[in-house]
Motif scaffolding. Structure first.
Motif, PDB file in Angstrom:
ATOM      1  N   VAL A 136       0.832  -1.212   0.000  1.00 36.19           N
ATOM      2  CA  VAL A 136       0.000   0.000   0.000  1.00 36.19           C
ATOM      3  C   VAL A 136       0.863   1.259   0.000  1.00 36.19           C
ATOM      4  O   VAL A 136       1.775   1.394   0.812  1.00 36.19           O
ATOM      5  CB  VAL A 136      -0.948  -0.002   1.225  1.00 36.19           C
ATOM      6  CG1 VAL A 136      -1.616   1.349   1.397  1.00 36.19           C
ATOM      7  CG2 VAL A 136      -1.983  -1.089   1.064  1.00 36.19           C
ATOM      8  N   ARG A 137       0.536   2.135  -0.928  1.00 36.16           N
ATOM      9  CA  ARG A 137       1.188   3.462  -0.977  1.00 36.16           C
ATOM     10  C   ARG A 137       0.102   4.515  -0.891  1.00 36.16           C
ATOM     11  O   ARG A 137      -0.979   4.346  -1.460  1.00 36.16           O
ATOM     12  CB  ARG A 137       1.917   3.655  -2.322  1.00 36.16           C
ATOM     13  CG  ARG A 137       3.050   2.715  -2.580  1.00 36.16           C
ATOM     14  CD  ARG A 137       3.626   3.005  -3.946  1.00 36.16           C
ATOM     15  NE  ARG A 137       4.525   4.129  -3.886  1.00 36.16           N
ATOM     16  CZ  ARG A 137       5.848   4.011  -3.780  1.00 36.16           C
ATOM     17  NH1 ARG A 137       6.402   2.815  -3.718  1.00 36.16           N
ATOM     18  NH2 ARG A 137       6.611   5.063  -3.741  1.00 36.16           N
ATOM     19  N   GLY A 164       4.364  14.455  -1.000  1.00 38.71           N
ATOM     20  CA  GLY A 164       5.066  13.205  -1.301  1.00 38.71           C
ATOM     21  C   GLY A 164       4.379  12.023  -0.649  1.00 38.71           C
ATOM     22  O   GLY A 164       3.369  12.190   0.050  1.00 38.71           O
ATOM     23  N   ASP A 165       4.926  10.814  -0.881  1.00 35.44           N
ATOM     24  CA  ASP A 165       4.322   9.603  -0.333  1.00 35.44           C
ATOM     25  C   ASP A 165       4.551   9.519   1.170  1.00 35.44           C
ATOM     26  O   ASP A 165       5.670   9.683   1.650  1.00 35.44           O
ATOM     27  CB  ASP A 165       4.934   8.365  -0.997  1.00 35.44           C
ATOM     28  CG  ASP A 165       4.280   8.081  -2.342  1.00 35.44           C
ATOM     29  OD1 ASP A 165       3.289   8.782  -2.663  1.00 35.44           O
ATOM     30  OD2 ASP A 165       4.739   7.182  -3.046  1.00 35.44           O
ATOM     31  N   ILE A 166       3.501   9.260   1.906  1.00 35.12           N
ATOM     32  CA  ILE A 166       3.620   9.064   3.354  1.00 35.12           C
ATOM     33  C   ILE A 166       3.919   7.581   3.620  1.00 35.12           C
ATOM     34  O   ILE A 166       4.804   7.246   4.385  1.00 35.12           O
ATOM     35  CB  ILE A 166       2.321   9.474   4.095  1.00 35.12           C
ATOM     36  CG1 ILE A 166       1.867  10.883   3.684  1.00 35.12           C
ATOM     37  CG2 ILE A 166       2.517   9.368   5.610  1.00 35.12           C
ATOM     38  CD1 ILE A 166       2.736  12.006   4.141  1.00 35.12           C
ATOM     39  N   LEU A 167       3.161   6.698   2.980  1.00 30.15           N
ATOM     40  CA  LEU A 167       3.428   5.263   3.070  1.00 30.15           C
ATOM     41  C   LEU A 167       3.924   4.795   1.706  1.00 30.15           C
ATOM     42  O   LEU A 167       3.318   5.097   0.678  1.00 30.15           O
ATOM     43  CB  LEU A 167       2.164   4.501   3.469  1.00 30.15           C
ATOM     44  CG  LEU A 167       1.634   4.743   4.880  1.00 30.15           C
ATOM     45  CD1 LEU A 167       0.366   3.927   5.124  1.00 30.15           C
ATOM     46  CD2 LEU A 167       2.667   4.400   5.931  1.00 30.15           C
ATOM     47  N   LEU A 177      -3.474   7.376   8.742  1.00 26.35           N
ATOM     48  CA  LEU A 177      -3.806   7.083   7.338  1.00 26.35           C
ATOM     49  C   LEU A 177      -4.094   5.594   7.160  1.00 26.35           C
ATOM     50  O   LEU A 177      -5.012   5.208   6.436  1.00 26.35           O
ATOM     51  CB  LEU A 177      -2.650   7.487   6.417  1.00 26.35           C
ATOM     52  CG  LEU A 177      -2.390   8.973   6.217  1.00 26.35           C
ATOM     53  CD1 LEU A 177      -1.231   9.176   5.259  1.00 26.35           C
ATOM     54  CD2 LEU A 177      -3.626   9.656   5.669  1.00 26.35           C
ATOM     55  N   THR A 178      -3.293   4.770   7.855  1.00 28.79           N
ATOM     56  CA  THR A 178      -3.486   3.316   7.759  1.00 28.79           C
ATOM     57  C   THR A 178      -4.880   2.934   8.257  1.00 28.79           C
ATOM     58  O   THR A 178      -5.593   2.164   7.604  1.00 28.79           O
ATOM     59  CB  THR A 178      -2.409   2.593   8.600  1.00 28.79           C
ATOM     60  OG1 THR A 178      -1.137   3.012   8.131  1.00 28.79           O
ATOM     61  CG2 THR A 178      -2.533   1.091   8.491  1.00 28.79           C
ATOM     62  N   LEU A 179      -5.266   3.493   9.396  1.00 28.27           N
ATOM     63  CA  LEU A 179      -6.584   3.178   9.943  1.00 28.27           C
ATOM     64  C   LEU A 179      -7.688   3.674   9.016  1.00 28.27           C
ATOM     65  O   LEU A 179      -8.682   2.991   8.793  1.00 28.27           O
ATOM     66  CB  LEU A 179      -6.759   3.815  11.329  1.00 28.27           C
ATOM     67  CG  LEU A 179      -5.822   3.359  12.435  1.00 28.27           C
ATOM     68  CD1 LEU A 179      -6.234   3.964  13.762  1.00 28.27           C
ATOM     69  CD2 LEU A 179      -5.823   1.847  12.574  1.00 28.27           C
ATOM     70  N   LEU A 212     -10.169   6.575   3.232  1.00 29.87           N
ATOM     71  CA  LEU A 212      -9.194   7.057   2.247  1.00 29.87           C
ATOM     72  C   LEU A 212      -8.846   5.901   1.323  1.00 29.87           C
ATOM     73  O   LEU A 212      -8.872   4.734   1.741  1.00 29.87           O
ATOM     74  CB  LEU A 212      -7.912   7.525   2.945  1.00 29.87           C
ATOM     75  CG  LEU A 212      -7.942   8.836   3.722  1.00 29.87           C
ATOM     76  CD1 LEU A 212      -6.620   9.036   4.444  1.00 29.87           C
ATOM     77  CD2 LEU A 212      -8.218  10.010   2.804  1.00 29.87           C
ATOM     78  N   GLN A 213      -8.535   6.220   0.093  1.00 27.49           N
ATOM     79  CA  GLN A 213      -8.141   5.185  -0.875  1.00 27.49           C
ATOM     80  C   GLN A 213      -6.631   5.265  -1.087  1.00 27.49           C
ATOM     81  O   GLN A 213      -6.094   6.360  -1.259  1.00 27.49           O
ATOM     82  CB  GLN A 213      -8.833   5.429  -2.222  1.00 27.49           C
ATOM     83  CG  GLN A 213     -10.351   5.484  -2.159  1.00 27.49           C
ATOM     84  CD  GLN A 213     -10.999   4.104  -2.195  1.00 27.49           C
ATOM     85  OE1 GLN A 213     -10.331   3.108  -2.453  1.00 27.49           O
ATOM     86  NE2 GLN A 213     -12.284   4.053  -1.914  1.00 27.49           N
TER      87      GLN A 213
END
Lengths: 275, 280
Positions: A19-20, A26-29, A54-56, A63-64
């Motif tokens: 998962v990104r 910029g990218d958080i994950l 964001l993960t939760l 969020l997608q």
């Protein structure tokens, strides 16, 4: 870092695969993969801004991800349309960081919200709301509004609201953030009771490693109704709830393992969480 | 950079990027287009939601009460004074030609066709659009909107549609009351200032009105209600930057909805005059 070689590849209620997610900055994950097994509590550790919330939110379909897939309870939530997500989200519970209670409603109405949305009769709603408020020891606050509650009480109402439909999975976003140690302990005890009484699978984001250790080292005994120290891992029944840790750093999983592995780590970055 | 307890790698200050004027303008234009697209989608969806369940009837009644009953005082008070001022202004001119009796006609036409709906729209926008923006904005920044979504409720159906429908239904009623109270204010002013008879004023005021005038006066508030509520909801649900952002959104909701109402007034007047000529 260490990984779980014995990870059960059977049905995982929560499954993140490569998962990104990111925003303009910029990218958080940047390609995160993990699973949460049935009745397991996965503690997401990380500094502020590492992507725990964001993960939760991705697990709840709020969020997608920009890439990768998120599966929860068999649903591929990362590609479901919002209309279907509304139905899916009724199967999970979310406890937001600050509670996110509806401030124009009383505690009773907040907790009853989901049941009213399902058009249950008031005769059915009231006993269920009182039962769950009794569970979080806030029965007396039924008619109060959130602004009259302390921070800890608000979190407990938020937990009660998430539990009212007895969800299979509960997502906790920093449930003890900003609370004094005694209130934080009350919240963790509540999460323990939830896990051990209702058997919920949980994903808990926090920057306080002691919350995760408390979940790993203690259990609620439903017979004696007290919190007792957990048995050594070798002496536990196979179906007993387990706790596992994941630590995020720079958008990736920096550590994944059991509490005893984290406690024994010599990694300087991880040691900072243990201080 | 090695990590220490007080220093975290990768957090060095980034060099400030410089953009040319053309880039800034292009970005601003793209942002504007994106906002228009989002607003149009939200506004269309707010009405399309009515076609399918779930519908929130109780929320609709609550909003009608908040918007309608809550705005009654400012609409009635301002309507009365506007009617009175209209009489004083027009009467002072008609006196020169000895035609003070025409005051009733003028005030009636101006109020019903133009001032009633537009002033009601602007006054209600000041109170309601700002209220919607601040309420929804606060809900957004405190994650209440996310909590609603997380509990399986569509915020568009629960928060936006009842507000939009309530505004559309209530604004014509407020306008009708504003028109009536405006004529009442005009009557009081004409009796005491121009020494006109109340019966004469009301007779002329009512006889001056024809169906196209009423159609024009009742068509406008429907559109104004839609504008002020959708702008208020849009500004509230697109808040950025915490409580400061909520304050900004509240101001923007009033400014944008007022400009849109006055802009729409031009087109609606032209349309109403065209329809009045063709149909009646």
């Amino acid at each position: 870092m260490s990984s779980l070689a014995s990870l059960d590849m059977a049905y995982a209620p929560v499954e993140f695969e490569n998962v990104r997610i990111g925003f303009d900055e910029g990218d958080i994950l940047q390609g995160v993969s993990f699973q949460v097994l049935p009745r397991e509590t996965l503690v997401l550790l990380g500094e502020t801004g590492t992507g725990k919330t964001l993960t939760l939110k991705m697990a709840a379909g709020l969020l997608q991800p920009s890439q990768g897939s998120v599966r929860v309870l068999g649903h591929k939530v990362s590609s479901m349309p919002e209309r279907e997500l509304f139905a899916f989200r009724r199967q999970i519970g979310i406890v937001f960081q600050e509670g996110a209670l509806f401030d124009s409603m009383t505690v009773g109405d907040n907790v009853a919200y989901r049941l009213r949305e399902d058009h249950l009769s008031e005769e059915e709603i009231e006993p269920r709301v009182l039962e769950i408020l009794r569970f979080v020891e806030l029965e007396h606050a039924f008619d109060q509004v959130p602004s009259e509650l302390s921070g800890g009480m608000r979190r407990r109402v938020s937990i009660a609201r998430a539990l009212i439909t007895k969800p299979e999975i509960v997502l906790y976003d920093s449930p003890t953030a900003g609370l004094d140690p005694i209130t934080a302990q009350t919240i963790i005890t509540l999460i323990l009771r939830l896990r051990d009484v209702y058997g919920v699978t949980a994903l808990l984001a926090t920057h306080r490693v002691q919350d995760g250790f408390a979940l790993a080292n203690f259990r609620f005994d439903p017979q004696s109704r007290i919190v007792v120290r957990e048995r050594p891992i070798t002496g536990r029944p196979a179906d007993e709830p387990t706790t596992r840790f994941i630590a995020y750093r720079d958008g990736r999983i920096y550590f994944e393992g059991r509490p005893e592995e984290l406690a024994a780590t010599r990694d300087p970055y991880l040691r900072r969480f243990l201080v | 950079m090695a990590d220490t307890s007080f220093q975290i790698a990768g957090r060095d200050a980034q060099p400030v990027e410089r953009h040319s004027m053309a880039e800034v303008l292009v970005d601003a234009f793209k942002g504007l287009l994106s906002n228009i697209q989002d607003y149009t989608y939200m506004a269309t969806r707010s009405l399309a939601n009515l076609l399918t369940a779930p519908r929130y009837f109780q929320d609709l009644l609550d909003q009608m009460d908040n918007i309608g009953v809550g705005s009654l005082a400012i609409v009635l008070a301002s309507g009365f004074f506007i009617g009175a001022v209209m009489v004083l202004q027009t009467g002072s001119q008609f006196v020169r030609f000895g035609q003070t009796a025409l005051t009733g006609d003028i005030v009636s036409l101006a109020l019903v066709r133009e001032l009633g709906p537009t002033l009601t729209g602007i006054l209600v926008a000041g109170r309601v659009a700002s209220g919607m923006a601040s309420e929804l904005g606060s809900m957004l920044v405190t994650e209440q909107v996310d909590a609603m979504r997380a509990m399986g409720t569509d915020p568009s159906r629960k928060l936006i549609t009842p507000r939009v429908l309530a505004s559309i239904l209530v604004l014509p009623l407020l306008t009708a009351l504003n028109d009536f109270v405006g004529l009442l204010g005009g009557c009081v002013a004409s009796v005491f200032s121009l020494r006109l008879g109340a019966v004469e004023f009301w007779t002329r005021a009512i006889n001056a009105l024809e169906f196209p005038d009423l159609m024009q006066g009742m068509m406008k508030p429907l559109v104004y209600g839609f504008i002020l509520s959708t702008v208020g909801c849009y500004k509230g649900l697109t808040v950025r930057g915490g409580t400061q952002g909520v304050g900004r959104a509240t101001t923007q909701a009033v400014v944008v909805s007022n400009i849109m109402i006055i802009g729409a007034d031009v087109f609606l007047t032209k349309l109403a005059l065209y329809l009045g000529d063709k149909l009646f």
